[in-house]
Design a protein around this motif. Structure first.
Motif: not given
Length: 68
Positions: A43-58
């Motif tokens: 489950e933590s690996a899935l959450l890490a994948f999500i965090v790694a793909g998160t793009v901050e808004p401009l």
């Protein structure tokens, strides 16, 4: 200890197809655990994948700097 998810369970959490999860595993884009011949995703690996793909808004200042 993290829960170990099957591919279809991880797909359900991401609201995507099981095929997408299996492709992530095959391309080694997500961490996984082999239990005998079975593949599981922590489950933590899935959450890490999500965090790694998160793009901050401009922000407004980002937009005005690019326009100048």
């Amino acid at each position: 200890m993290d829960e170990l998810l099957k591919a279809h369970e991880a797909a359900a959490l991401l609201h995507t197809s099981e095929r997408f999860i299996r492709r992530l595993i095959a391309e080694r884009r997500i961490e996984f655990v082999k239990v005998g011949r079975h593949v599981r995703i922590r489950e933590s690996a899935l959450l890490a994948f999500i965090v790694a793909g998160t793009v901050e808004p401009l922000t407004t200042s980002d937009v005005t700097r690019k326009a100048a």
